[in-house]
Design an enzyme around this catalytic site. Sequence first.
Site, PDB file in Angstrom:
ATOM      1  N   ASN A 177       3.328   1.845   2.829  1.00 56.88           N
ATOM      2  CA  ASN A 177       4.472   0.937   2.965  1.00 56.88           C
ATOM      3  C   ASN A 177       5.447   1.053   1.796  1.00 56.88           C
ATOM      4  O   ASN A 177       6.367   0.241   1.682  1.00 56.88           O
ATOM      5  CB  ASN A 177       3.995  -0.514   3.093  1.00 56.88           C
ATOM      6  CG  ASN A 177       3.382  -0.788   4.456  1.00 56.88           C
ATOM      7  OD1 ASN A 177       3.620  -0.045   5.405  1.00 56.88           O
ATOM      8  ND2 ASN A 177       2.586  -1.830   4.551  1.00 56.88           N
TER       9      ASN A 177
ATOM     10  N   ASP B 164       8.129  -2.575   5.595  1.00 56.36           N
ATOM     11  CA  ASP B 164       7.144  -3.154   6.515  1.00 56.36           C
ATOM     12  C   ASP B 164       6.750  -4.564   6.100  1.00 56.36           C
ATOM     13  O   ASP B 164       5.725  -4.777   5.443  1.00 56.36           O
ATOM     14  CB  ASP B 164       5.909  -2.269   6.638  1.00 56.36           C
ATOM     15  CG  ASP B 164       5.099  -2.626   7.885  1.00 56.36           C
ATOM     16  OD1 ASP B 164       4.281  -1.798   8.293  1.00 56.36           O
ATOM     17  OD2 ASP B 164       5.285  -3.740   8.433  1.00 56.36           O
TER      18      ASP B 164
ATOM     19  N   THR C  61      -4.638  -4.580   4.381  1.00 59.35           N
ATOM     20  CA  THR C  61      -5.314  -3.312   4.666  1.00 59.35           C
ATOM     21  C   THR C  61      -6.586  -3.241   3.828  1.00 59.35           C
ATOM     22  O   THR C  61      -6.548  -3.522   2.629  1.00 59.35           O
ATOM     23  CB  THR C  61      -4.383  -2.134   4.317  1.00 59.35           C
ATOM     24  OG1 THR C  61      -3.210  -2.235   5.137  1.00 59.35           O
ATOM     25  CG2 THR C  61      -5.055  -0.801   4.571  1.00 59.35           C
TER      26      THR C  61
ATOM     27  N   LYS D  50       0.865  -1.176   0.000  1.00 60.03           N
ATOM     28  CA  LYS D  50       0.000   0.000   0.000  1.00 60.03           C
ATOM     29  C   LYS D  50       0.899   1.222   0.000  1.00 60.03           C
ATOM     30  O   LYS D  50       2.114   1.132   0.237  1.00 60.03           O
ATOM     31  CB  LYS D  50      -0.924   0.007   1.214  1.00 60.03           C
ATOM     32  CG  LYS D  50      -0.180   0.007   2.551  1.00 60.03           C
ATOM     33  CD  LYS D  50      -1.159  -0.057   3.712  1.00 60.03           C
ATOM     34  CE  LYS D  50      -0.418  -0.063   5.052  1.00 60.03           C
ATOM     35  NZ  LYS D  50      -1.353  -0.167   6.187  1.00 60.03           N
TER      36      LYS D  50
END
Length: 701
Positions: free
Chosen positions: A159, A172, A192, A156
């Site tokens: 990250n 991450d 997410t 995402k």
Amino acid sequence: MKTPPRPKSTKLSETCAPPPETIRDKKRNKKYSRHGLLGEGGFARVYEVEDDHGGLLAIKTISKTALQSKKNRTKLYAEIKLHKALSHPNIVGFEECFEDEENVYMLMELCKAGNMMDLLRARKRYTAPETRFFLVQLIGACQYMHEHSVIHRDLKLGNLFLDESMNVKVGDFGLAALIEREGERKKTICGTPNYIAPEVLFDTSNGHSFEVDVWSIGVIMYTLLVGKPPFQTKDVKEIYKRIKDNLYEFPVDDPIPTEAEDLISCILTPDPNDRPTLHEILDHPFFSGITPPSIPSTARMSKPDFSNVTNAMSKHNMRRLRQQVELDISRPIAAKNGEEKTESVSVAEQEREFNKAVQPSSPISTLLSSARQPLIVANSLPSQPLLRQATTAALAEKEKKQKMEIHASNKKYMENLEKKDGEDEEIADQKLRIVSEMVNNDEKNKGKARALDENNQLPPPKSKSKSSCFVEMHTNLHNAFTAKREAKRFEIPSQYRDTDSDKASKVFIVSWLDYCNKYGMGYALTDGTVGVYFNDSTSMVLSPAKETVDYIASRGKSSTAVRKNFNIDKEIPKDLESKMLLLRHFEDYMLERLYGARSYTYVDEERRKGMTFVQRYYRMKNLIVFKLSNDVVQFNFYDHTKMILSQGGCLVTYIDKDYALSRWTLDEILEKQSKDEREKKKMEGILVKLKYCKDVFATGR
């Protein structure tokens, strides 16, 4: 005595005190000076640190109190093991992991330009050439991960970090997973909400594999070009429904390139087996468009101009870019710090070490020692890049008989996410840094931490300065919470004992309007003052009587501010007329839509100059912080509550969601008790937020 449970709304990371100002790796005899907070996640915080040679790094800090469960130990083990094994130009570099008495630390490469979510917030959307450039780098990193049997599972914008040369770095690896045998499918629901693939949510019987990262690339591409994720709403359940029904649309008023729409539609295919491979994505006509040789640093704030890049130059740039991200070569799994990957440790032995290390009774040192060892991947895995894994009924049946997955499954993940139905996903993903600018450069005194006295108290700051407001508030809050923990009474410093508390905290922000993508931050104060903190760091404030303005600007490179007062009918200089118009625009909007009549709002008609103004503001994941010129620091939390600290932090004003104001001195709020359970719970929540404010000061000092 049993430890009382944390409030459900409090993340583990919020309960962790900041690490020491000097973090020591005793085994390697190294030390790092802690600077500002960069971001935080579920049970970790990330800070900027400086080594003995002046090199800047990022350090991820996990409190050992958060590592008492097998689930969290497994997560930490997997993150270290997988991240340490990966070495690629577009993956955040992993340096080392170590521990001290309180925390576990992961030392990593620092990406000085923040993350791609930061850039999106500043710019609202990316151009097609930028998107093309960044996607090639992301796909290069993904191919490398997939080639070495690793699925990221949480790709995402938050990250995807940017180094000082504006190159993408994937970071991450907290949800990453290792595919240990050909055809293996993972069953854990993770990711997410806006970026999660449909098979993760709705096909747990067959599981998921590398295709989830491909799906996330499609979501990222849409988000870069359109400015928001394709399935985004404020309701998490509705996001999931849209993902399940594949419901999204492209903007009509401000369309994106046709080739981009076609590629996104191909990637966002519900059936993972129908999605294109990474190489097929790069072969799409979208990647034949204008490609710049690099992204300028000015792109952080303004749209770059690539009009001088020709088609011939673009082809050359694309070839070079593919080479830089190592798209067409295959490399062995990384061996760090002189380690060599040998066959002396088998996959079975590696698993036995893992099972021992993640037990809650096992020392953290055992976990770190095992996680540091080179990653061993089963020989049965194919040597070619694993860009696609087909699912069949036979494989699914066979999987049921296989041993349980190494990584702990998070069965309650969906339930926890559904509790956040009203949470703004953009805010949840935000990872902005609190920079050390909160303190003047000449006052940082790197490595010179103020020592605690024999009573665990911080001494008062030696001098009064602009930045000492933060130091003083941190000192008083630290000493107050220390006294509470040790069952002692906190004494308010003498200079604040007999002051007028109402007057000291009378002026603060009652409404604000963020228009930072173009102009700046507008705000209205309780006394009727309206101001704008412009993007060029100047400020203009309109008096409550609407007759005069103060204009505040710094004097050259000095931190000294110069304030000038003008009558708005006669004296506004021509070079300030545009700012005056913007100030009026902010005033009309806020007073009409945002400014409400409260018990604490009034109009100070006698105030014609020297109005209170916002000196700085900072965005964090859970709140926005305002530093006012009257030495008030205001924390606006994203649950619509506010905490206003004045008198060196010794006066606490709290405004709840219903705009009701409560005020206590610092000693009163710490000693306040109630027999009413509802009131007791409310005060516990307020103290949690006050402690969080203390931690913000600690990182910003």
